[in-house]
Design a protein around this motif. Structure first.
Motif, short mmCIF file in Angstrom:
data_model
loop_
_atom_site.label_atom_id
_atom_site.label_comp_id
_atom_site.label_asym_id
_atom_site.label_seq_id
_atom_site.Cartn_x
_atom_site.Cartn_y
_atom_site.Cartn_z
N SER A 1 0.73 -1.16 -0.12
CA SER A 1 -0.18 0.04 -0.14
C SER A 1 1.04 1.15 -0.11
CB SER A 1 -0.92 -0.03 1.14
OG SER A 1 -0.19 -0.10 2.40
N ASP A 2 0.23 2.50 -0.22
CA ASP A 2 0.85 3.78 -0.38
C ASP A 2 0.95 4.12 0.97
OD1 ASP A 2 0.72 3.49 -3.26
OD2 ASP A 2 -1.17 4.74 -3.34
N THR A 3 1.71 5.31 1.35
CA THR A 3 1.67 5.95 2.52
C THR A 3 1.15 7.47 2.17
OG1 THR A 3 3.71 7.02 2.46
CG2 THR A 3 3.62 4.66 3.65
N PHE A 4 0.24 7.76 3.12
CA PHE A 4 -0.18 9.20 3.20
C PHE A 4 -0.26 10.30 4.19
CE2 PHE A 4 -2.73 5.54 1.25
CZ PHE A 4 -3.17 5.96 -0.08
N GLY A 5 -0.46 11.33 4.01
CA GLY A 5 -0.46 12.30 5.04
C GLY A 5 -1.08 13.70 4.73
N ILE A 6 -1.00 14.72 5.67
CA ILE A 6 -1.23 15.94 5.53
C ILE A 6 -0.11 16.99 5.81
CG2 ILE A 6 -2.86 17.89 6.26
CD1 ILE A 6 -4.51 15.64 4.73
N LEU A 7 -0.07 17.94 4.90
CA LEU A 7 1.17 18.89 5.02
C LEU A 7 0.31 20.34 5.27
CD1 LEU A 7 3.94 19.90 5.25
CD2 LEU A 7 3.94 20.04 2.93
N PHE A 8 0.91 21.11 6.22
CA PHE A 8 0.44 22.55 6.38
C PHE A 8 1.24 23.43 6.12
CE2 PHE A 8 0.00 26.24 9.20
CZ PHE A 8 -1.53 26.69 8.83
N ARG A 9 1.02 24.73 5.33
CA ARG A 9 1.80 25.64 4.84
C ARG A 9 1.17 27.03 5.52
NH1 ARG A 9 1.77 22.31 0.52
NH2 ARG A 9 3.97 21.93 -0.51
N MET A 10 2.00 27.83 5.96
CA MET A 10 1.43 29.29 5.76
C MET A 10 2.81 30.35 5.76
SD MET A 10 1.27 29.71 10.30
CE MET A 10 2.85 29.67 11.33
N ALA A 11 2.32 31.66 5.41
CA ALA A 11 3.30 32.26 4.92
C ALA A 11 2.88 33.91 5.18
CB ALA A 11 3.42 32.24 3.43
N VAL A 12 4.15 34.63 5.28
CA VAL A 12 3.82 36.21 5.49
C VAL A 12 2.86 36.51 6.47
CG1 VAL A 12 3.97 38.12 4.09
CG2 VAL A 12 4.45 36.09 3.11
N LEU A 13 3.06 36.01 7.55
CA LEU A 13 1.92 36.45 8.88
C LEU A 13 2.17 37.97 9.14
CD1 LEU A 13 1.44 33.28 8.65
CD2 LEU A 13 1.16 33.50 11.04
N LYS A 14 1.22 38.54 9.44
CA LYS A 14 1.27 39.97 9.75
C LYS A 14 1.92 40.39 11.40
CE LYS A 14 -2.31 41.92 6.92
NZ LYS A 14 -3.71 42.75 6.92
N ASP A 15 1.63 39.56 12.18
CA ASP A 15 2.12 39.77 13.78
C ASP A 15 3.39 38.66 13.91
OD1 ASP A 15 2.56 39.68 16.33
OD2 ASP A 15 0.48 40.75 16.54
N PRO A 16 4.58 39.07 13.99
CA PRO A 16 5.53 37.92 14.30
C PRO A 16 5.48 37.42 15.46
CG PRO A 16 6.49 40.12 13.31
CD PRO A 16 5.13 40.39 13.61
N ALA A 17 4.92 38.07 16.52
CA ALA A 17 5.00 37.38 17.91
C ALA A 17 3.82 36.38 17.89
CB ALA A 17 4.54 38.52 18.87
N LYS A 18 2.50 36.55 17.35
CA LYS A 18 1.50 35.71 16.83
C LYS A 18 1.96 34.43 15.97
CE LYS A 18 -2.74 38.51 17.56
NZ LYS A 18 -3.97 38.84 16.98
N ARG A 19 2.91 34.59 15.31
CA ARG A 19 3.54 33.71 14.43
C ARG A 19 4.07 32.84 15.37
NH1 ARG A 19 8.42 32.74 12.38
NH2 ARG A 19 8.66 31.91 10.32
N ASP A 20 4.93 33.02 15.66
CA ASP A 20 5.93 32.40 16.58
C ASP A 20 5.23 31.52 17.62
OD1 ASP A 20 7.94 33.54 15.10
OD2 ASP A 20 8.70 34.99 16.71
#
Length: 480
Positions: free
Chosen positions: A229-248
């Motif tokens: 059988s194959d292997t599967f999964g979910i990848l998440f991306r995010m980019a250019v968040l406005k608030d660096p503190a919230k991002r971290d």
């Protein structure tokens, strides 16, 4: 031996294939050993919300196991390969344990036994409830087929997307807006399982409008718990968040509840009945507007850039389209290197990036974000030895960057120009590419490339049609 996992995420198949063809990497080098990486974040499995959901799922006839949504620490990727990571984008993953009774190991399990690349029965699912990220230019959850055995039983890294990405333009949330809102995701291939998971989510208090389905396309995947059988999964991306503190803070602890659910045999006559979900349709790309009217302005900008550096000779570097075909990758067992259908990947062929310290590049073209064609774009510099993204600049930095070359030009605001060099000496709109080794530098004489991303046309909620864009350009300068 299996080495491929979600942690070997690449974003440019052309770079990965070029490295392999040049002898720089074998197929197994296109993976990052997950055991050598730490993941930030965790799972709210003991919260009242999680316990209510677990009880509701159990009442629907599922075995429920805890997983975790966590971000990936790439600091150790140089031990194997960084696989074309996007320097502008942190990555997260869904980590889940093996299925009940599973004996075939999943890819690169963490110490807690969970993996980001897993074998799945066709009637299993991953169920997530958590918060979307803080406001930014982009986020998305993408389903992948990671690897598949060939006719000899050797596992081949395919890393191809199985459907469109669940991004901020289409995601349903409790608040109705995309950022910092509660949401639920069912990642599945079976309709009966999906319907029952949805019923459990609603019973646990999640509004139906906040429940999203990501399809592991049954027409493309080989499901099961054995080596075939194959292997599967979910990848998440995010980019250019406005608030660096919230991002971290979000990277450190995205929170949320993630379960792997497996129908219990004979719990109900319909459990795991083998009703596959339909293959999800591709989103329709917008054929207009186009950027073609700006082509003369881009030509003027190129001429002005050459005239600004007359002490150096200039050479145009070819930029190829770079749009992978995930279905072809799956069928032919070639790598799509973590393609995302929300973007295109135009890029240069591999080349010696810097012969000496006076060499530099200027990337330029239409500011696709300002033109309304993307939610964000970027240009990134890669070292091919470990397929590592060294530096990048995103389109939030582009405004006014072309005006220095085209003062007074009425179209300058539609354009951008950015320099990548060994030294900037105070020059604006310039990024230093350090010497050194992975993950931060590249030595003179080493091979690398420049890759662009054009993420998420707002009007179509998917990647812009490449023919509607004026392709980004690259000039290489060498001191006379």
């Amino acid at each position: 031996m299996r080495t491929f996992s979600l942690l070997c995420f690449a974003s440019l198949a052309a770079v990965a294939n070029a490295a392999a063809c040049s002898g720089g990497s074998s197929e197994s080098d296109l993976a990052v050993n997950a055991a050598s990486l730490d993941a930030a974040g965790g799972n709210d499995g003991r919260s009242p919300e999680a316990q209510n959901l677990a009880s509701a799922l159990a009442a629907q006839g599922f075995t429920v196991q805890n997983g975790a949504f966590a971000f990936i620490d790439m600091s150790n990727c140089c031990a194997t390969s960084c696989s074309g990571n996007n320097p502008s984008s942190p990555y997260g993953a869904f980590y889940v344990p093996p299925a009940p009774g599973q004996t075939t190991p999943n890819s690169n399990p963490r110490p807690d036994g969970t993996s980001s690349g897993v074998h799945l029965r066709a009637d299993e699912a991953m169920v997530f409830v958590g918060n979307t990220p803080p406001e930014g230019s982009y986020f998305g959850f993408t389903p992948y087929l990671f690897d598949r055995p060939d006719a000899r039983g050797n596992r081949k890294p395919v890393f191809a997307s199985l459907s469109e990405t669940l991004n901020q333009r289409v995601i349903g949330t409790v608040g109705g807006t995309p950022f910092e809102q509660r949401t639920a995701i069912i990642a599945a291939a079976d309709k009966t399982t999906t319907d029952r998971a949805r019923a459990a989510l609603v019973a646990s208090g999640v509004p139906d409008g906040a429940i999203n389905v990501i399809t592991f396309d049954p027409a493309l995947g080989h499901f099961g718990l054995d080596e075939a059988s194959d292997t599967f999964g979910i990848l998440f991306r995010m980019a250019v968040l406005k608030d660096p503190a919230k991002r971290d803070a979000y990277i450190a602890n995205p929170g949320g509840t993630l379960f792997r659910i497996t129908p219990i045999a004979d719990a109900d006559a319909d459990a795991g009945s083998g009703t596959p979900l339909p293959s999800p349709p591709a989103r329709t790309k917008a054929t207009s507007p186009t950027e073609q009217a700006t082509r003369p302005a881009v030509d003027r900008l190129g001429d002005a850039i050459k005239n600004a550096y007359l002490a150096s000779t200039s050479q145009a570097v070819r930029v190829d389209e770079g749009t992978p075909d995930p279905v072809s990758c799956i069928q032919n067992l070639t790598t799509c290197a973590g393609d995302n259908r929300d973007t295109n990947y135009p890029g240069t062929p591999m080349r010696v990036l810097f012969a000496n310290d006076d060499d530099f590049y200027v990337v330029f073209g239409v500011d696709h974000q300002a033109d309304g064609k993307t939610s964000y774009s970027n240009a990134s510099v890669y070292a091919l030895e470990k397929l590592v993204g060294l530096v990048s600049v995103a389109s939030d930095k582009y405004p006014t960057s072309a005006a220095r070359y085209l003062p007074g030009d009425p179209d300058a605001g539609k354009l951008y120009a950015w320099k990548f060099a060994r030294h900037c000496d105070g020059e604006a709109f310039c990024t230093v590419v350090p010497k050194g080794a992975c993950p931060t530098g590249i030595e003179n004489g080493a091979f690398g490339n420049i890759t662009f991303r054009t993420y998420l046309e707002p009007s179509s909620a998917t990647a812009p049609l490449s023919s509607t864009l004026v392709r980004d350009r690259v000039l290489y300068f060498k001191k006379r």
